[in-house]
Design a protein around this motif. Structure first.
Motif, PDB file in Angstrom:
ATOM      1  N   HIS A 117      40.580  47.457  29.816  1.00 35.64           N
ATOM      2  CA  HIS A 117      40.851  46.385  30.774  1.00 35.64           C
ATOM      3  C   HIS A 117      40.326  46.797  32.149  1.00 35.64           C
ATOM      4  CE1 HIS A 117      44.637  48.251  32.543  1.00 35.64           C
ATOM      5  NE2 HIS A 117      44.535  48.926  31.411  1.00 35.64           N
ATOM      6  N   PHE A 118      39.755  45.830  32.855  1.00 38.99           N
ATOM      7  CA  PHE A 118      39.182  46.111  34.171  1.00 38.99           C
ATOM      8  C   PHE A 118      39.239  44.865  35.032  1.00 38.99           C
ATOM      9  CE2 PHE A 118      35.827  44.356  31.772  1.00 38.99           C
ATOM     10  CZ  PHE A 118      34.654  44.181  32.495  1.00 38.99           C
ATOM     11  N   HIS A 119      38.272  44.647  35.902  1.00 38.72           N
ATOM     12  CA  HIS A 119      38.326  43.570  36.900  1.00 38.72           C
ATOM     13  C   HIS A 119      39.540  43.742  37.808  1.00 38.72           C
ATOM     14  CE1 HIS A 119      34.835  41.306  35.675  1.00 38.72           C
ATOM     15  NE2 HIS A 119      35.217  41.411  34.420  1.00 38.72           N
ATOM     16  N   VAL A 120      39.779  44.988  38.203  1.00 43.37           N
ATOM     17  CA  VAL A 120      40.848  45.309  39.134  1.00 43.37           C
ATOM     18  C   VAL A 120      40.384  46.500  39.964  1.00 43.37           C
ATOM     19  CG1 VAL A 120      41.968  46.741  37.368  1.00 43.37           C
ATOM     20  CG2 VAL A 120      43.294  45.960  39.339  1.00 43.37           C
ATOM     21  N   GLY A 121      40.706  46.508  41.257  1.00 44.23           N
ATOM     22  CA  GLY A 121      40.263  47.591  42.132  1.00 44.23           C
ATOM     23  C   GLY A 121      40.333  47.174  43.582  1.00 44.23           C
ATOM     24  N   ALA A 122      39.347  47.601  44.373  1.00 43.76           N
ATOM     25  CA  ALA A 122      39.339  47.278  45.803  1.00 43.76           C
ATOM     26  C   ALA A 122      37.925  47.376  46.341  1.00 43.76           C
ATOM     27  CB  ALA A 122      40.257  48.205  46.584  1.00 43.76           C
ATOM     28  N   VAL A 123      37.691  46.651  47.430  1.00 41.94           N
ATOM     29  CA  VAL A 123      36.405  46.670  48.118  1.00 41.94           C
ATOM     30  C   VAL A 123      36.656  46.803  49.612  1.00 41.94           C
ATOM     31  CG1 VAL A 123      36.313  44.145  48.278  1.00 41.94           C
ATOM     32  CG2 VAL A 123      34.193  45.473  48.366  1.00 41.94           C
ATOM     33  N   GLY A 124      35.768  47.504  50.302  1.00 39.23           N
ATOM     34  CA  GLY A 124      35.920  47.667  51.746  1.00 39.23           C
ATOM     35  C   GLY A 124      34.583  47.843  52.432  1.00 39.23           C
ATOM     36  N   ASP A 125      34.562  47.585  53.743  1.00 41.98           N
ATOM     37  CA  ASP A 125      33.344  47.718  54.541  1.00 41.98           C
ATOM     38  C   ASP A 125      33.245  49.123  55.122  1.00 41.98           C
ATOM     39  OD1 ASP A 125      32.963  45.019  54.074  1.00 41.98           O
ATOM     40  OD2 ASP A 125      33.815  44.398  56.001  1.00 41.98           O
ATOM     41  N   ARG A 173      43.181  38.245  37.186  1.00 43.71           N
ATOM     42  CA  ARG A 173      43.897  38.013  35.934  1.00 43.71           C
ATOM     43  C   ARG A 173      43.191  36.992  35.035  1.00 43.71           C
ATOM     44  NH1 ARG A 173      48.985  40.237  35.342  1.00 43.71           N
ATOM     45  NH2 ARG A 173      49.059  42.100  36.640  1.00 43.71           N
ATOM     46  N   GLU A 174      42.326  36.176  35.605  1.00 43.82           N
ATOM     47  CA  GLU A 174      41.564  35.252  34.776  1.00 43.82           C
ATOM     48  C   GLU A 174      40.613  36.002  33.842  1.00 43.82           C
ATOM     49  OE1 GLU A 174      39.546  32.454  37.188  1.00 43.82           O
ATOM     50  OE2 GLU A 174      41.378  31.457  37.897  1.00 43.82           O
ATOM     51  N   ARG A 175      40.322  37.266  34.209  1.00 43.49           N
ATOM     52  CA  ARG A 175      39.424  38.069  33.388  1.00 43.49           C
ATOM     53  C   ARG A 175      40.174  39.205  32.704  1.00 43.49           C
ATOM     54  NH1 ARG A 175      33.522  38.237  35.765  1.00 43.49           N
ATOM     55  NH2 ARG A 175      33.174  36.999  33.922  1.00 43.49           N
ATOM     56  N   PHE A 176      41.485  39.045  32.614  1.00 44.12           N
ATOM     57  CA  PHE A 176      42.337  40.035  31.960  1.00 44.12           C
ATOM     58  C   PHE A 176      42.483  39.648  30.492  1.00 44.12           C
ATOM     59  CE2 PHE A 176      46.854  41.817  31.482  1.00 44.12           C
ATOM     60  CZ  PHE A 176      46.402  43.098  31.253  1.00 44.12           C
ATOM     61  N   ALA A 177      41.364  39.740  29.766  1.00 41.15           N
ATOM     62  CA  ALA A 177      41.330  39.376  28.352  1.00 41.15           C
ATOM     63  C   ALA A 177      40.535  40.424  27.593  1.00 41.15           C
ATOM     64  CB  ALA A 177      40.695  37.996  28.164  1.00 41.15           C
ATOM     65  N   TYR A 195      33.149  31.919  16.329  1.00 39.62           N
ATOM     66  CA  TYR A 195      34.351  32.655  15.961  1.00 39.62           C
ATOM     67  C   TYR A 195      35.546  31.923  16.546  1.00 39.62           C
ATOM     68  CZ  TYR A 195      34.401  34.800  20.688  1.00 39.62           C
ATOM     69  OH  TYR A 195      34.434  35.019  22.043  1.00 39.62           O
ATOM     70  N   ASN A 196      36.750  32.349  16.152  1.00 39.44           N
ATOM     71  CA  ASN A 196      37.966  31.622  16.496  1.00 39.44           C
ATOM     72  C   ASN A 196      38.911  32.527  17.286  1.00 39.44           C
ATOM     73  OD1 ASN A 196      36.941  29.677  14.465  1.00 39.44           O
ATOM     74  ND2 ASN A 196      37.642  31.240  13.023  1.00 39.44           N
ATOM     75  N   GLU A 197      39.791  31.910  18.096  1.00 36.64           N
ATOM     76  CA  GLU A 197      40.696  32.659  18.945  1.00 36.64           C
ATOM     77  C   GLU A 197      42.107  32.070  18.901  1.00 36.64           C
ATOM     78  OE1 GLU A 197      38.294  33.569  22.891  1.00 36.64           O
ATOM     79  OE2 GLU A 197      37.651  31.667  21.987  1.00 36.64           O
ATOM     80  N   GLU A 198      43.064  32.845  18.399  1.00 36.00           N
ATOM     81  CA  GLU A 198      44.469  32.490  18.601  1.00 36.00           C
ATOM     82  C   GLU A 198      44.871  32.875  20.018  1.00 36.00           C
ATOM     83  OE1 GLU A 198      47.499  33.498  15.871  1.00 36.00           O
ATOM     84  OE2 GLU A 198      46.250  33.134  14.103  1.00 36.00           O
ATOM     85  N   ARG A 199      44.438  34.071  20.422  1.00 34.92           N
ATOM     86  CA  ARG A 199      44.535  34.498  21.810  1.00 34.92           C
ATOM     87  C   ARG A 199      43.112  34.857  22.241  1.00 34.92           C
ATOM     88  NH1 ARG A 199      49.179  39.012  21.734  1.00 34.92           N
ATOM     89  NH2 ARG A 199      48.364  39.379  19.622  1.00 34.92           N
ATOM     90  N   ARG A 200      42.799  34.587  23.480  1.00 31.93           N
ATOM     91  CA  ARG A 200      41.425  34.712  23.958  1.00 31.93           C
ATOM     92  C   ARG A 200      40.840  36.101  23.676  1.00 31.93           C
ATOM     93  NH1 ARG A 200      39.332  34.129  30.265  1.00 31.93           N
ATOM     94  NH2 ARG A 200      37.396  35.323  29.985  1.00 31.93           N
ATOM     95  N   PHE A 201      39.625  36.106  23.156  1.00 26.60           N
ATOM     96  CA  PHE A 201      38.868  37.345  22.966  1.00 26.60           C
ATOM     97  C   PHE A 201      37.406  37.028  23.234  1.00 26.60           C
ATOM     98  CE2 PHE A 201      36.644  40.785  21.019  1.00 26.60           C
ATOM     99  CZ  PHE A 201      37.487  41.872  21.121  1.00 26.60           C
TER     100      PHE A 201
END
Length: 572
Positions: free
Chosen positions: A342-350, A494-498, A101-107
């Motif tokens: 959209h995801f790949h955003v949040g927080a992690v803690g011990d 943001r690299e995974r904000f597609a 498939y083709n992408e003008e903008r990443r999908f």
């Protein structure tokens, strides 16, 4: 489930696709007495027999399951998720060289071409849309209004949940409707701690619960020997126990048991045949994926359930004098309004103070924090529209952590057998607004090996989603810090904000009141060709902020009920 020989070209109904919605369409049509042809573009996959990695341990897989160089070369787009090309499951995802498939903008289009489709590999989180979701577009003047409300779909949610089995906990939240649930899976000690801290620190309706997931946790459900979850967490390999819902273990066996289903794998549907005189569809054209033979099948009802992208591609290719731009495309909206989460955003803690606590089994589920933004009163913000929820969970670190100073001898053995520290991850999933500019279209200059046009994507998340992400991260950090977690780190990758990575494609043949601005009516019928129904993610008018597949099932069952009633009237 057998691969039946097709000895006729005429049926009462045709279903295109065998995934979440296609399986339900097949079951409901067949159980209501219609002779139904079910078309799948990919290979046959039989429940249990064709789950080759279901019982393999990490040491049984080359390189511990990490994708080989050849897998990464051939599945370079499927590899973007970071997990679909693991060698235990990569056989259920397509070869990107064979299916380009083709992408003008990443999908990032993650696909599985086989009987059962992505019902074998889905995340199984199962939530209902609420009236807050159904009314949002109208209230905010965004896109078009949904032509249905919660009361229209509620009985069909009930119907579907009774059949598939969904475990979880009801919370009594109006914007997060209660469901017909089996007993919930357990939270672990750290998750229970965070639940208590959220309850004591917030008075804006925030609550942590276990995810609502399509796993049987008590009793059995209809299908091919479906039984309770074994807590193996190998779900994307195919479940031999049928513990989680899939077409292969549940709806397709039910359809076959009626004697009314004819299943034809390796059948690439590419056009719905339209009759200008009757103003109805008369059938579907396919290409045999193996022989490349072209065949036409006739039917009085057509259900397109091939996925938001594939069903829309079929409609766009279905051109006639009446529909020069694709079947049902009077509005010009076909292929537009493409959405994902959209995801790949949040927080992690011990988490400290739980070193003497362990967990048993591999729970195939995580926590869920329902939407608490823009639900009314103090929860409202003027920074963005709509909202988000959190998934995730707590676990102990890798048991094989190695200490540099202890590389040899019994000290190493002792260290690698110690469980690591507890960590809590909150991963947000946010709603994306429908936007006409986000689209797919067909490229007739770039054909696949069957001579069909390839899909091109031109879509991206917008300013509202960008503004939402800051709050998604900040609130995750705040909740963990208030609960006493240490070393809390917020993240926004943001690299995974597609679009595509959420694997929740929606909206390309949206429902609406007006045929001038939408493709489908309130029954999932094409406005101008009412014996064609589209019940996969294509029909979504807005996205809400949680996993959509339960809705596809409910709308499909409702649409079949309507279609068969109309069929019986016309044949009375």
């Amino acid at each position: 489930m057998s691969n039946m020989k097709v000895d006729t070209t005429e049926f009462d109904a045709i279903v295109v696709g065998t995934g979440i919605s296609g399986g339900w369409a097949a079951k409901e049509l067949c159980e209501k007495g219609l002779k139904t042809l079910v078309l799948e573009r990919g290979r046959m996959v039989k429940h249990r027999e064709d789950y080759p990695t279901a019982n393999l341990d990490p040491w049984d897989l080359p390189n511990g399951g990490r994708p080989s160089a050849e897998t990464q070369r051939r599945k370079f787009k499927q590899n973007r998720t970071g997990y679909t090309t693991h060698e235990a499951r990569q056989h259920f995802f397509v070869d990107d060289l064979k299916h380009p498939y083709n992408e003008e903008r990443r999908f990032d289009w993650m696909r599985g071409y086989h009987v059962g489709g992505r019902s074998l590999m889905w995340g199984r989180q199962s939530y209902r849309l609420s009236d807050m979701d159904f009314e949002a577009n109208k209230n905010e003047g965004i896109a078009v209004d949904w032509p249905v409300r919660y009361k229209d779909i509620e009985p069909w949610y009930d119907y579907v949940e009774d059949y598939i089995g969904v475990s979880g906990e009801n919370l009594g939240l109006e914007h997060f409707p209660d469901q017909k649930l089996l007993k919930p899976m357990n939270l672990n000690c750290v998750e229970e701690h965070l639940k208590e801290e959220i309850a004591s620190n917030y008075d804006d309706g925030r609550v942590l619960t276990i995810g609502r997931t399509a796993h049987i946790t008590e009793g059995t459900k209809p299908g091919d020997g479906r039984s309770t979850c074994q807590y193996r967490n190998r779900c994307m390999r195919g479940c031999p126990y049928g513990a989680y819902f899939s077409s292969n273990s549940s709806t397709l066996p039910a359809a076959e048991a009626t004697g009314n289903m004819t299943l034809r794998p390796n059948s690439i549907a590419y056009e719905v045949i339209y009759d200008d005189t009757t103003k109805q569809a008369t059938g579907v054209k396919i290409i045999d994926a193996e022989t490349k033979e072209k065949i036409e099948y006739k039917a009085k009802i057509i259900f397109l359930c091939a996925s938001a992208i594939a069903s829309t591609a079929i409609l766009l290719q279905s051109k006639s004098e009446r529909f020069p731009n694709g079947l049902g495309n009077d509005s010009g909206e076909l292929g537009h309004n493409l959405m994902d989460h959209h995801f790949h955003v949040g927080a992690v803690g011990d988490a400290e103070g739980f070193d003497d606590k362990y967990t048993k089994g591999r729970r195939a589920n995580g926590i869920y924090i329902p939407r608490f933004r823009n639900t009314g009163g103090k929860t409202n913000t003027d920074k963005f529209l709509r909202g988000y929820g959190y998934q995730g969970g707590a676990s102990r670190g890798d048991f094989s952590e190695q200490i540099a100073e202890l590389k040899y001898g019994p000290e190493l053995k002792n260290e690698i057998l110690k469980p690591g520290k507890w960590q809590m991850n909150l991963l947000a999933f946010g709603e994306a607004l429908p936007d006409h500019k986000n689209r797919l279209y067909l490229d007739y200059d770039k054909l696949d090996e069957w001579g069909l046009p390839t899909v091109t994507f031109d879509a991206a998340f917008g300013e509202n989603e960008i503004a939402m992400r800051e709050d998604m991260k900040n609130q995750a950090v705040e909740m963990l810090e208030k609960a006493g977690f240490k070393n809390v780190i917020g993240y926004d990758n943001r690299e995974r904000f597609a679009m595509g990575l959420g694997i929740h494609e929606m909206g390309t043949a949206r429902m609406g009141h007006n045929p001038d601005t939408s493709v489908l009516n309130k029954w999932n019928q094409v406005h101008a060709c009412t014996n064609v129904y589209v019940t996969d993610g294509s029909f979504m008018t807005s996205a809400a902020c949680h996993n959509p597949s339960l809705g596809y099932m409910a709308f499909t069952a409702r649409a079949v009920d309507h279609a068969v009633n109309e069929f019986n009237k016309n044949n009375a």
